[in-house]
Design a protein around this motif. Structure first.
Motif, mmCIF file in Angstrom:
data_model
loop_
_atom_site.group_PDB
_atom_site.id
_atom_site.type_symbol
_atom_site.label_atom_id
_atom_site.label_comp_id
_atom_site.label_asym_id
_atom_site.label_seq_id
_atom_site.Cartn_x
_atom_site.Cartn_y
_atom_site.Cartn_z
ATOM 1 N N GLY A 244 -7.252 -15.607 -4.595
ATOM 2 C CA GLY A 244 -6.317 -14.985 -5.693
ATOM 3 C C GLY A 244 -6.895 -14.001 -6.372
ATOM 4 N N GLY A 245 -8.208 -13.902 -6.121
ATOM 5 C CA GLY A 245 -8.835 -12.667 -6.928
ATOM 6 C C GLY A 245 -8.714 -11.463 -6.782
ATOM 7 N N THR A 246 -9.084 -10.586 -7.428
ATOM 8 C CA THR A 246 -8.770 -9.188 -7.369
ATOM 9 C C THR A 246 -9.995 -8.183 -7.154
ATOM 10 O OG1 THR A 246 -6.752 -9.210 -8.931
ATOM 11 C CG2 THR A 246 -7.601 -7.026 -8.538
ATOM 12 N N LEU A 247 -9.874 -7.432 -6.173
ATOM 13 C CA LEU A 247 -10.918 -6.331 -5.761
ATOM 14 C C LEU A 247 -10.465 -4.884 -5.881
ATOM 15 C CD1 LEU A 247 -13.574 -5.782 -4.641
ATOM 16 C CD2 LEU A 247 -12.794 -5.991 -2.304
ATOM 17 N N ILE A 248 -11.105 -4.392 -6.910
ATOM 18 C CA ILE A 248 -10.753 -3.065 -7.186
ATOM 19 C C ILE A 248 -11.680 -1.786 -6.549
ATOM 20 C CG2 ILE A 248 -10.162 -1.409 -8.756
ATOM 21 C CD1 ILE A 248 -9.306 -3.546 -10.771
ATOM 22 N N LEU A 249 -11.465 -1.147 -5.484
ATOM 23 C CA LEU A 249 -12.105 -0.409 -4.987
ATOM 24 C C LEU A 249 -12.032 1.209 -5.243
ATOM 25 C CD1 LEU A 249 -12.417 -1.919 -1.205
ATOM 26 C CD2 LEU A 249 -13.819 -2.523 -3.064
ATOM 27 N N SER A 250 -13.019 1.899 -5.305
ATOM 28 C CA SER A 250 -12.631 3.508 -5.681
ATOM 29 C C SER A 250 -14.131 4.158 -5.237
ATOM 30 C CB SER A 250 -12.582 3.560 -7.139
ATOM 31 O OG SER A 250 -11.701 4.848 -7.197
ATOM 32 N N GLY A 251 -14.135 5.468 -5.686
ATOM 33 C CA GLY A 251 -15.036 6.339 -4.979
ATOM 34 C C GLY A 251 -14.483 6.968 -3.492
ATOM 35 N N LEU A 252 -13.241 6.912 -3.521
ATOM 36 C CA LEU A 252 -12.658 7.322 -1.993
ATOM 37 C C LEU A 252 -12.000 8.665 -2.120
ATOM 38 C CD1 LEU A 252 -11.242 3.718 -1.519
ATOM 39 C CD2 LEU A 252 -13.291 4.672 -0.787
ATOM 40 N N THR A 253 -12.060 9.358 -1.161
ATOM 41 C CA THR A 253 -11.371 10.509 -1.122
ATOM 42 C C THR A 253 -9.946 10.075 -0.259
ATOM 43 O OG1 THR A 253 -12.329 11.306 1.265
ATOM 44 C CG2 THR A 253 -13.082 12.308 -0.852
ATOM 45 N N LEU A 254 -8.910 10.839 -0.473
ATOM 46 C CA LEU A 254 -7.414 10.357 -0.067
ATOM 47 C C LEU A 254 -7.726 9.912 1.452
ATOM 48 C CD1 LEU A 254 -5.214 12.700 -2.036
ATOM 49 C CD2 LEU A 254 -5.870 10.248 -2.567
ATOM 50 N N ASP A 255 -8.487 10.756 2.319
ATOM 51 C CA ASP A 255 -8.511 10.690 3.494
ATOM 52 C C ASP A 255 -9.229 9.576 4.218
ATOM 53 O OD1 ASP A 255 -10.887 11.946 3.048
ATOM 54 O OD2 ASP A 255 -11.065 13.084 4.552
ATOM 55 N N GLN A 256 -9.860 8.840 3.361
ATOM 56 C CA GLN A 256 -10.803 7.722 3.550
ATOM 57 C C GLN A 256 -10.189 6.453 3.235
ATOM 58 O OE1 GLN A 256 -14.126 8.602 1.110
ATOM 59 N NE2 GLN A 256 -15.282 9.525 2.518
ATOM 60 N N ILE A 257 -8.909 6.634 2.600
ATOM 61 C CA ILE A 257 -7.899 5.443 2.168
ATOM 62 C C ILE A 257 -7.609 4.547 3.500
ATOM 63 C CG2 ILE A 257 -5.864 4.505 1.327
ATOM 64 C CD1 ILE A 257 -6.574 6.323 -1.193
ATOM 65 N N ARG A 258 -7.052 5.095 4.562
ATOM 66 C CA ARG A 258 -6.778 4.254 5.734
ATOM 67 C C ARG A 258 -7.949 3.442 6.364
ATOM 68 N NH1 ARG A 258 -3.110 7.676 9.620
ATOM 69 N NH2 ARG A 258 -3.073 5.546 10.627
ATOM 70 N N TRP A 259 -9.042 4.383 6.158
ATOM 71 C CA TRP A 259 -10.065 3.604 7.093
ATOM 72 C C TRP A 259 -10.738 2.057 6.123
ATOM 73 C CZ3 TRP A 259 -15.717 6.036 5.751
ATOM 74 C CH2 TRP A 259 -16.710 5.305 6.624
ATOM 75 N N ILE A 260 -10.801 2.413 4.834
ATOM 76 C CA ILE A 260 -11.166 1.336 3.863
ATOM 77 C C ILE A 260 -10.268 0.264 3.781
ATOM 78 C CG2 ILE A 260 -11.874 0.730 1.583
ATOM 79 C CD1 ILE A 260 -13.972 2.456 3.039
ATOM 80 N N THR A 261 -8.883 0.526 3.962
ATOM 81 C CA THR A 261 -7.906 -0.202 3.852
ATOM 82 C C THR A 261 -7.754 -1.145 4.785
ATOM 83 O OG1 THR A 261 -6.167 1.156 2.507
ATOM 84 C CG2 THR A 261 -5.214 -0.781 3.784
ATOM 85 N N ALA A 262 -8.120 -0.592 6.213
ATOM 86 C CA ALA A 262 -8.215 -1.297 7.613
ATOM 87 C C ALA A 262 -9.121 -2.280 7.512
ATOM 88 C CB ALA A 262 -8.281 -0.314 8.740
ATOM 89 N N THR A 263 -10.351 -1.572 7.004
ATOM 90 C CA THR A 263 -11.538 -2.548 7.052
ATOM 91 C C THR A 263 -11.376 -3.657 6.098
ATOM 92 O OG1 THR A 263 -13.099 -0.673 7.065
ATOM 93 C CG2 THR A 263 -14.105 -2.531 6.298
ATOM 94 N N TYR A 264 -10.907 -3.842 4.944
ATOM 95 C CA TYR A 264 -10.728 -4.857 3.977
ATOM 96 C C TYR A 264 -9.587 -5.811 4.522
ATOM 97 C CZ TYR A 264 -14.636 -3.513 0.839
ATOM 98 O OH TYR A 264 -15.920 -3.090 0.701
ATOM 99 N N ARG A 265 -8.441 -5.210 4.959
ATOM 100 C CA ARG A 265 -7.470 -6.296 5.635
ATOM 101 C C ARG A 265 -8.047 -6.972 6.858
ATOM 102 N NH1 ARG A 265 -2.500 -2.027 5.718
ATOM 103 N NH2 ARG A 265 -1.235 -2.794 3.946
ATOM 104 N N SER A 266 -9.047 -6.369 7.549
ATOM 105 C CA SER A 266 -9.648 -7.237 8.511
ATOM 106 C C SER A 266 -10.458 -8.201 8.184
ATOM 107 C CB SER A 266 -10.373 -6.175 9.565
ATOM 108 O OG SER A 266 -11.606 -5.955 8.779
ATOM 109 N N ARG A 267 -10.800 -8.344 6.902
ATOM 110 C CA ARG A 267 -11.432 -9.285 5.996
ATOM 111 C C ARG A 267 -10.757 -10.498 5.535
ATOM 112 N NH1 ARG A 267 -14.590 -5.365 8.192
ATOM 113 N NH2 ARG A 267 -16.815 -5.530 8.133
ATOM 114 N N GLY A 268 -9.380 -10.182 5.756
ATOM 115 C CA GLY A 268 -8.246 -10.988 5.137
ATOM 116 C C GLY A 268 -7.851 -10.717 3.784
ATOM 117 N N LEU A 269 -8.229 -9.540 3.197
ATOM 118 C CA LEU A 269 -7.691 -9.153 1.814
ATOM 119 C C LEU A 269 -6.238 -8.596 1.828
ATOM 120 C CD1 LEU A 269 -10.853 -7.903 0.176
ATOM 121 C CD2 LEU A 269 -9.982 -10.290 0.029
ATOM 122 N N ILE A 270 -5.689 -8.785 1.139
ATOM 123 C CA ILE A 270 -4.155 -8.274 0.909
ATOM 124 C C ILE A 270 -4.115 -7.003 0.013
ATOM 125 C CG2 ILE A 270 -1.808 -8.685 0.361
ATOM 126 C CD1 ILE A 270 -2.682 -11.722 0.706
#
Length: 308
Positions: A244-270
């Motif tokens: 239920g906790g919240t993780l806020i990630l940044s330092g990302l260019t727009l073209d890196q968003i899909r990469w980071i999203t896929a990485t963290y979704r694979s760790r079970g985060l929503i």
């Protein structure tokens, strides 16, 4: 930090080209620059410039040769009051309930919301950068729904995010950075903004420090760093975040968003939200509730029932 004496500047025809050039330089240059900046030089033509700062001309010339940059130019850094010049260009920033200003703009403080004084200096994060602003907006959205109780600011820079969270919640915050100068600046800013007793700042690389282990798990984590470290830290960050906790990630260019999203979704985060500020993105993740298991460790099967 050693003072920069020479600057290597390289033009780029768009932000993506400038960002790719920085990645190439980080991977191939043997002489590590003191700092790297990406600056938009012409908004109409979308022209950008990469600047690398070195202590000596020899280092700058060597970097130019190693990278094979035909259009790069090495020149002495002009004698200017860079801090004062940067402050003059930093107007106050409003991000939700948060109002950030430098010491030169104290007279512009507003009466409502949460006002923070953060000056540009020797650590990253004044609130004027799109990544920091995006994190503050994400925090503002979160606070409308719930009040976090255990907070980690990983890669704190000036400490602005941890300080903002401490001011907004009145709760203790652990702020860490790999750079000891950032730790010093965070402590000074926490004192300046009246939260020194609530912000514990320490030098730590990643998540391995004993104080992080002692205070984990957290129900709110900021990680405003860079894409590659975020990938390396994905498993660790997911593990120290409560269900239920919240993780806020940044330092990302727009073209890196899909990469980071896929990485963290694979760790079970929503993924709960995205915030775009200029060419930079902020991602908001939530850790789902852990699945309950039956005795013996087997997860109950879910039955899919057809309609009536």
């Amino acid at each position: 930090m050693t003072e920069a004496r020479f600057i290597l500047t390289v033009p780029a025809d768009r932000f993506q080209s400038a960002d790719a050039l920085v990645k190439q330089l980080e991977e191939n240059i043997l002489f590590e620059p003191l700092a790297i900046t990406i600056t938009e030089t012409d908004a109409v033509k979308a022209l950008w410039e990469v600047a690398l700062y070195f202590e000596t001309a020899e280092e700058a010339e060597a970097a130019l040769g190693l990278a094979g940059l035909a259009e790069g130019v090495v020149s002495p850094v002009p004698e200017r009051d860079w801090v004062r010049q940067s402050l003059d260009g930093l107007s106050p920033v409003t991000a939700g309930r948060f109002f950030l200003h430098g010491g030169h703009d104290r007279f512009r403080r507003r009466s409502g919301g949460i006002t923070l004084e953060i000056d540009a200096g020797t650590a990253f994060g004044t609130g004027h950068h799109g990544t920091t602003e995006g994190c503050l907006l994400a925090l503002d959205r979160l606070l409308r729904r719930r009040r976090p109780t255990s907070i980690l600011d990983l890669g704190c820079g000036t400490g602005v995010l941890g300080i903002a969270a401490a001011r907004a919640t009145g709760l203790p915050v652990l702020a860490t950075d790999i750079d000891r100068e950032a730790v010093r600046v965070t402590r000074a800013n926490a004192s300046l903004n009246g939260v020194k007793p609530r912000v514990e700042s320490l030098a730590a690389a990643g998540l391995g420090h004993p104080r992080i282990a002692a205070r984990a798990p957290f129900d709110l984590i900021f990680a405003n760093i860079l894409a590659r470290p975020l990938v390396a830290l994905a498993t660790g960050l997911a593990s120290v975040l409560v269900p239920g906790g919240t993780l806020i990630l940044s330092g990302l260019t727009l073209d890196q968003i899909r990469w980071i999203t896929a990485t963290y979704r694979s760790r079970g985060l929503i993924l709960e939200g995205r915030i775009r500020r200029g060419e930079w993105g902020t991602l908001i993740f939530r850790r789902g509730a852990d699945k309950k298991r039956r005795p013996g460790g087997r997860t109950p099967r879910r039955l899919h029932v057809a309609g009536p």
